[in-house]
Design an enzyme around this catalytic site. Sequence first.
Site, mmCIF file in Angstrom:
data_model
loop_
_atom_site.group_PDB
_atom_site.id
_atom_site.type_symbol
_atom_site.label_atom_id
_atom_site.label_comp_id
_atom_site.label_asym_id
_atom_site.label_seq_id
_atom_site.Cartn_x
_atom_site.Cartn_y
_atom_site.Cartn_z
ATOM 1 N N ARG C 66 57.250 39.525 26.623
ATOM 2 C CA ARG C 66 56.027 39.326 25.831
ATOM 3 C C ARG C 66 55.183 38.128 26.224
ATOM 4 N NH1 ARG C 66 56.311 44.372 24.497
ATOM 5 N NH2 ARG C 66 57.569 44.897 22.674
ATOM 6 N N ASP C 307 65.815 47.809 27.436
ATOM 7 C CA ASP C 307 64.429 48.009 27.004
ATOM 8 C C ASP C 307 64.139 47.135 25.780
ATOM 9 O OD1 ASP C 307 62.310 50.937 26.249
ATOM 10 O OD2 ASP C 307 61.839 48.911 26.912
#
Lengths: 181, 318, 428
Positions: C66, C307
């Site tokens: 992120r 993931d």
Amino acid sequence: MPIISRLLDAPALGRVLTRMASEIVERTAGHGPVVLVGIQRRGVQLADRLAPLIEAALGEPLRRGVLDITLYRDDLQAIGPRPVVQETRLPPALDGTTVVIVDDVLFTGRTIRAALDEIADFGRPRRVLLAVLVDRGGRELPIAADVTGLTVATTPGDHVKVLVGDLDGEDAVDLVRRSEG
Amino acid sequence: MTSILGKDLVGLEHLTREQITAILDTAEPFKEVSERAIKKVPALRGKTIVNLFFEASTRTRISFEFAEKRLSADTVNVQSAGSSVSKGETLVDTARNLEAMRIDMVVIRHGSSGAAQFLGDRIRSNVINAGDGKHEHPTQALLDLLTLRDRLGRIEGLKVCIVGDVLHSRVARSNIWGLTRLGAEVAVCGPPTLLPSHVEELGVRVFRRVEEAIEWADALNVLRLQLERMQAGFIPSLREYNRVFGVTTEKLARAPKELLILHPGPMNRGVEIDSDVADGEHSVILPQVTNGVAVRMAVLYLLAGGAPDWAAAGGDAQ
Amino acid sequence: MSLQLFRGGRVIDPSQRLDDVTDLLVRDGRIADTGRDLGNPDGATIVDATGLVIAPGLIDVHVHLREPGQEDRETIATGAASAAAGGFTGICAMPNTDPVIDNQAAVGFVKARGVAAALARVYPIGCISLGQRGEQLAEFGEMVAAGAVAVSDDGHPVMSSQLMRTALEYAKVFGIPVADHCEDTPLAHGGAMHEGIVSTRLGLKGIPAAAEEIHVARDCILAELTGGHIHLCHMSTRGSVELIRRAKEKGLSVTAEAAPHHFTLTHERCEGYDTNAKMNPPLREAEDRDAIRAALADGTIDCIATDHAPHHYDAKEREFDDAPNGIIGLETALSLALRELVAPGLLSLSTLIDRMSCAPARLWHLDGGSLRRGGVADLVLFDPAGSWTVDPARLRSRSRNTPWGGEVLPGVVHATMVGGRTVHQRTP
């Protein structure tokens, strides 16, 4: 162990109803159309018994109605899971009639207050009379019966049970008292 | 203290036969109230109900509003645009604001499946689902059930076919749950592109052609076909849809018995249903609307038996 | 010179077919020796590893960190810490940040942040196409030179077969895998969960298994055409497993990964509209989950990759349709693998270590993945018999979006070491 005393057996009940019918005739004859309205549930059964007796004296058919007061109770918010609402059916054009409410037991008076509110939503009778089978005292509102079958003094823990053939298999009125100790 | 329906009415999928029957039985006396000169009973006097509609819907909102007012409740209508993302206030915040205002009941219609449960899990007020995404529209199915019961005397063993865009229909899903729970035989009929995957696993038969459905059913519940479905390519054209799947007088003429015709409205006349069918003697579309108010009154009445008493909320939980 | 001796642990290294209770010596951050008779070297820190497994550190080739752009959910540093806590010594960072990692400066940025965090090794992945728009190839060479270990447009599929072909051919120059997020957009569009009986009951638009399988088939065919290395991300269906099996039988350069949630949960987990069951690809049917497990057992799926997808609490606290896809996974991966794969006897512990460490390192040419003499001392020490309770508030990740909150899971990581340096130590 509750103590059950039979206040009226079937024959006695029959005689009381006969007297009540003649009192109703006495109070209403000659004053215009009468509507006999039974309050669900046992008031309806009692009105069914009174109707032929009254009609016999009047010599003409009586207009009938049934009233369920559940939706007009003043304690709906407090009682929790909803009681079943039975049928309400009143004849049209109540204005100017004499409505005779029939109920089995008169106690606090709140049922009759609710019945009066509900009738007012249908029309404006000229007069409303109250006929009850048993008046057990304990009024919480200024309500009185015009025709009474039986008066009995009770305490709050008591229960007056009215039994009618169609619903309960027999006709009777019992007083159920909780015993001491 | 909970009502016989619990705190919320989110859908019919998890209701028992007894609960659904109780709602239908309770709706009967409320039909009578709507016939009176003074269409009002004091049953829900003093209760505040918010109609929170994130999707435009005049008819459902009005039906709920009548139901609420006829029970003497105070109603507030809140119209809100779209999803949390587009309107800038999340559903969570909307919920908390309502709770802070001590609302007793919320009727919610929202574009996302699961929105009614989302709200119900987060506020103490009763929540009634007036349609969430493609998930359920319980009061619509309940009024359909009431209408069927009134006209045909029973639900058990009835053959009811839902015709049309079942894939996108919350009305269809709620009907499937309600009908199967009460013992009806349920079928669906529509182009395969508009039937959800695994639909047979819900306990329904599938008819490929509406003529087969008409041959089999006691009643048809005809769903609205939205213009967007054609635009999204699910069917080639509305005209073709009407030719193949539309409920028309010609097709009904070949029915072996009298078929009851239901439709949740609003109708696309000439698409899923022809005008003469909609206005014909077997159509119960208008009685459905009448029953809608009674059913909604019944639901509100039953749920309110067990609503939190805000005044006592600070004290002992009973 | 720094010397560490790990005594009495069960050393498992599939790359050397080693699985034995023995000692391990680390010198200056590299594996020096393994054996029963390593004695008591001068100046060595002795670590008592009785009852623990010592394995090459876990490596996760599919993680979303992120940063840049969404640091409220995770940063490279917090992600690397989360990884270390989960026993990972290496993670590959997907480039769908804001802005995306499609040039050498961005790759360099991610690499530098990883080095500065000095926890798990962070390997940047570059985009396949500029802006991940699926039109024009990014500069693979420049990105690799800056530290990229693979290219991917993950988050999006590569819809254009022409672009995928070009990417596979061009990637051969640099010896890097092209990692594809397999999803046919028009088929999947608007879907919130697997298309099946549960989506029908919940009234949610479904994503059919076919949406993934169509791209898996295409990618295998292109791998054959180009000879390039295609790596298939987050496989979730039994159909995909079948296609990969056939491709491998033909000797094609096709590798694949699967996430713990796809070998643990099924679409029933979406009941009640729990947004922590919403991910892409979605949770599938029990038969799909079983096929993924079997594929990990027989090697059709080469490795486990989490993931890891951090999302802010507010984002997930929403109507199901509106909630973003994904859950965090770095700190629960090993435990779930132990519970779902090793405990039922589907995989041996050794095979699991291969899938979580040796294979990713070997297939993506990364450091670690082995305890060979002279290799980097990237290790994980864990107790397979211990257990811990998942408390989302106490995870190292900045985000909390896990469906296992409150669950007691097996397998406790005691220590994680990168280059002989401890990057995570269990606090009792």
